[in-house]
Design an enzyme around this catalytic site. Sequence first.
Site, PDB file in Angstrom:
ATOM      1  N   ASP A  84       0.824  -1.210   0.000  1.00 53.57           N
ATOM      2  CA  ASP A  84       0.000   0.000   0.000  1.00 53.57           C
ATOM      3  C   ASP A  84       0.859   1.261   0.000  1.00 53.57           C
ATOM      4  OD1 ASP A  84      -2.013  -1.832   0.383  1.00 53.57           O
ATOM      5  OD2 ASP A  84      -2.813  -0.898   2.196  1.00 53.57           O
ATOM      6  N   ASP A  85       0.235   2.356  -0.372  1.00 57.21           N
ATOM      7  CA  ASP A  85       0.749   3.729  -0.202  1.00 57.21           C
ATOM      8  C   ASP A  85       1.778   4.170  -1.240  1.00 57.21           C
ATOM      9  OD1 ASP A  85      -0.833   3.548   2.021  1.00 57.21           O
ATOM     10  OD2 ASP A  85       0.728   4.010   3.482  1.00 57.21           O
ATOM     11  N   HIS A 135      -5.909   2.735  -3.834  1.00 59.78           N
ATOM     12  CA  HIS A 135      -5.832   2.966  -2.375  1.00 59.78           C
ATOM     13  C   HIS A 135      -6.346   4.373  -2.062  1.00 59.78           C
ATOM     14  CE1 HIS A 135      -4.589   1.904   1.619  1.00 59.78           C
ATOM     15  NE2 HIS A 135      -3.585   2.741   1.689  1.00 59.78           N
ATOM     16  N   HIS A 139      -4.349   9.651   2.065  1.00 60.47           N
ATOM     17  CA  HIS A 139      -4.678   8.834   3.230  1.00 60.47           C
ATOM     18  C   HIS A 139      -5.702   9.494   4.142  1.00 60.47           C
ATOM     19  CE1 HIS A 139      -3.421   5.125   5.218  1.00 60.47           C
ATOM     20  NE2 HIS A 139      -2.869   4.901   4.042  1.00 60.47           N
ATOM     21  N   TYR A 176      -6.719   2.613   5.995  1.00 67.00           N
ATOM     22  CA  TYR A 176      -7.072   2.169   7.346  1.00 67.00           C
ATOM     23  C   TYR A 176      -8.049   0.989   7.338  1.00 67.00           C
ATOM     24  CZ  TYR A 176      -5.381   6.889   8.366  1.00 67.00           C
ATOM     25  OH  TYR A 176      -4.637   8.040   8.413  1.00 67.00           O
ATOM     26  N   HIS A 226       4.036  -2.171   2.993  1.00 66.50           N
ATOM     27  CA  HIS A 226       4.079  -0.833   2.385  1.00 66.50           C
ATOM     28  C   HIS A 226       5.416  -0.668   1.676  1.00 66.50           C
ATOM     29  CE1 HIS A 226       1.127  -0.687   5.622  1.00 66.50           C
ATOM     30  NE2 HIS A 226       0.538   0.289   4.959  1.00 66.50           N
TER      31      HIS A 226
END
Length: 259
Positions: A84-85, A135, A139, A176, A226
């Site tokens: 992710d990210d 994603h 965030h 999350y 990540h």
Amino acid sequence: MRIWKWDFRKQAAALVCVALLDGAILGAAMGVMQPGQKVSAGSSGEIEQLPHSAWMKDVQADASAGGGKESAPKPVKAIALTFDDGPHKTYTPMLLDGLKERGVKATFFLMGESISGNEELVSRMQEEGHLIGNHSYRHIQLTKAGEDAVCRAVEQTEGIIEDITGDRPQYLRPPYGDWNENLECRMNLTTVFWTVDSLDWKLKNTDRIVKRVEKQVKEGDIILMHDIFPTSVEAALQLIDRLQAEGYRFVTVDELVID
Ligand code: NI
């Protein structure tokens, strides 16, 4: 970068609570949920009894196709690495190099705002056979941002990725792991959670990440990592080497979707 702390060992206990609160989130425990798919209300016991073999397809066929060197072929256990990210200008290429050397395909849930300037990395993921997922744009906690903001953030990232690859991602991992039933209804995307949380963002220590994942992992798992930390990249590559030696095969999450 901070993600929902999901300790696998507490999963059964958490499941009971979650089941009481929200049937849709129950799907989180199963890793993957199809759009529009209703998880049968049932008890957490039903979920835990799902055989991992039911999550896989073509594993046996792949196992026989890959054999031929040793006498007794080891059983193949499919698992998925998810990142992710990203993309990250420095660490994502290191990871892609390592995956390529090992012939491993992974799943990347890209953050819209991280793509600008890293478009070539997104193209490379596609060219090298990885699965690209969404994603969101940045965030934010989706259920707090409101449905309209969520849809815009997800849609914006869909468009950014489609402009580069020509394909709209079909899989979404909410930041999350925060999601609800109303949002599910408005997106034609499959929501993908995880079953093993590496806590790589918190540990930032290659050995500890490797040990934590190795201790928990089993067939059919979806591992959360990540690709924005050097320790995560190194840990992922070490995990691949160690788990492959134990008979695991790394697949993209679309190969683990529940029938
Ligand atoms: Ni994230």
